[in-house]
Write an enzyme that holds these catalytic residues in place. Structure first.
Site, PDB file in Angstrom:
ATOM      1  N   ASP A   1      85.052  81.245  57.110  1.00  0.00           N
ATOM      2  CA  ASP A   1      84.619  81.832  58.346  1.00  0.00           C
ATOM      3  C   ASP A   1      84.434  83.379  58.229  1.00  0.00           C
ATOM      4  O   ASP A   1      83.571  83.904  58.816  1.00  0.00           O
ATOM      5  CB  ASP A   1      85.699  81.853  59.315  1.00  0.00           C
TER       6      ASP A   1
HETATM    7  C1  MRU Z   1      80.027  76.189  56.275  1.00  0.00           C
HETATM    8  S1  MRU Z   1      81.401  76.071  57.526  1.00  0.00           S
HETATM    9  C2  MRU Z   1      82.740  77.222  56.760  1.00  0.00           C
HETATM   10  C3  MRU Z   1      84.079  77.435  57.898  1.00  0.00           C
HETATM   11  O1  MRU Z   1      83.284  77.600  59.187  1.00  0.00           O
HETATM   12  C4  MRU Z   1      84.580  75.905  58.018  1.00  0.00           C
HETATM   13  O2  MRU Z   1      85.410  75.950  56.754  1.00  0.00           O
HETATM   14  C5  MRU Z   1      85.736  76.177  59.186  1.00  0.00           C
HETATM   15  O3  MRU Z   1      86.748  76.681  58.956  1.00  0.00           O
HETATM   16  C6  MRU Z   1      85.064  75.622  60.508  1.00  0.00           C
HETATM   17  O4  MRU Z   1      86.186  75.808  61.508  1.00  0.00           O
HETATM   18  P1  MRU Z   1      85.617  75.350  62.981  1.00  0.00           P
HETATM   19  O5  MRU Z   1      86.913  75.656  63.945  1.00  0.00           O
HETATM   20  O6  MRU Z   1      85.347  73.848  62.777  1.00  0.00           O
HETATM   21  O7  MRU Z   1      84.402  76.093  63.164  1.00  0.00           O
END
Ligand code: MRU
Length: 362
Positions: free
Chosen positions: A252
């Site tokens: 993220d």
């Molecule tokens: C290509 S998606 C990368 C990250 O966003 C993913 O690993 C993640 O942590 C998603 O978290 P989320 O809370 O589902 O948005």
């Protein structure tokens, strides 16, 4: 055909409602920025790249029918609404980076006297729409770079899987649903399969939102890849008996020193991987890398509502009255990361900042 989380044509945006998957496959119309903010905040669309693309496209569909008297009023609308969209979820950096780029574009176009207000609007729409194609091509490059790095690492280490095919573990959902298509970490898995070098992929359940069990498992079944679901608490046991060759996860926000915020549970997988000598890779496009912050200590970790822990759907699973702590992400220290897989190559965390500065000629 792979799953499509975002359906866009000029003036119209729909997202696949990820709260309903895997039971119901239903698209929700996003009519503008308020809808965009809400579907991101409620996690009807999630995953760092998809958040940014849907956020920016929600502004594109809002602006499309509007008539602007001046470039200044268009610029103000773009800046105000993009900054608002950044507030929908704080940890992933992709929305912020895209917002900053589009605001810079709007400022440049405002200053250019040769460009009319209508042309400025067209240029803004074109730039926003280009994010869809670019994300898919970046993901394909990440997939190829990551598969090559994993196979090389395994070959260098010798041992049972030296010539491939390999077994890998992934966490959360980083596939077509989390991006414009193909996926980042799941793109690496996909590419291994395209090379006939994927023996098996293990995906974690990813409590409490269950992106692994609901979304990654759904994608893997859909793509007919050899896959097995494990609970988050099984990773150490899995490494002990299943000869996993590598871990590959998404991100993220990656700080300049390589510290990486990703879905809660990533950090403990990295610790266990280190103990077992399993290489741990982060797959992230440049739009997930935040060179503005020196380390993961500066990353804001989103804390989600208790209800996501205490309930599964409408069903309560936790004792009423218990306190909850529900951070949606954790930070894996760079020292636990073997390599950061980008569309431009795979970098050791310690080299990341210099390599990207070189690429961007900063
Ligand atoms: C290509 S998606 C990368 C990250 O966003 C993913 O690993 C993640 O942590 C998603 O978290 P989320 O809370 O589902 O948005």
């Amino acid at each position: 055909m792979s799953l499509q989380s975002i359906k866009y044509k000029r003036g119209s945006l729909e997202i696949l409602d990820q709260l309903l998957l895997p039971v119901v496959s239903k698209y929700v119309t996003v009519r503008g920025v308020e809808d965009g903010w809400r579907v991101i905040n409620k996690m009807q669309v999630r995953g760092a790249p998809a958040i940014a693309i849907v956020g920016c496209l929600s502004l594109a569909v809002e602006i499309h029918p509007e008539v602007f008297e001046t470039k200044k009023s268009l610029r103000q609308e773009i800046e105000g609404k993009l900054n608002y969209l950044v507030s929908a979820r704080p940890t992933a950096v992709n929305m912020k980076i895209s917002a900053d780029e589009l605001i810079t574009l709007a400022n440049d176009l405002t200053k250019d006297d040769a460009i009319s207000v209508d042309e400025m609007k067209q240029r803004f729409l074109n730039a926003t729409e280009a994010m869809l194609e670019k994300d898919i091509s970046d993901n394909r490059a990440i997939g190829a770079n990551g598969a090559k790095a994993i196979l090389q690492h395994v070959a260098d280490a010798g041992g049972a899987q030296a010539a491939g095919p390999v077994r890998v573990l992934t966490h959360c959902n980083t596939g077509s649903l989390a991006t414009a298509g193909y996926g980042t970490a799941l793109g690496v898995v996909r590419h291994l399969s395209e090379l006939n070098k994927l023996e098996h992929v293990y995906c974690t359940e990813t409590r409490p939102y269950n992106q692994g069990a609901r979304l990654t498992a759904y994608e893997l079944v859909h793509e007919k890849l050899p896959a097995t679901l494990v609970l988050d608490s099984m990773v150490a046991a899995l490494f002990r008996v299943k000869n996993v060759a590598a871990v590959v996860v998404g991100a993220d926000r990656v700080a300049a020193n390589g510290d990486t915020a990703n879905k809660i549970g990533t950090y403990q997988i990295a610790v266990v991987a280190k103990h077992h000598g399993v290489p741990f890779y982060v797959a992230a496009p440049l739009t997930s890398i935040d060179l503005q912050i020196p380390s993961g200590d500066h990353i804001i970790i989103e804390v989600r509502p208790d209800r996501e822990m205490t309930h599964v759907g409408e069903h309560r699973i936790a004792a009423p009255g218990i306190n909850c702590w529900n951070p949606a992400f954790d930070v894996t220290p760079a020292a636990l990361i073997t390599g950061i897989i980008t569309e431009h190559g795979v970098f050791e965390p310690s080299q990341l900042k210099a390599e990207i500065q070189k690429l961007l000629q900063l």
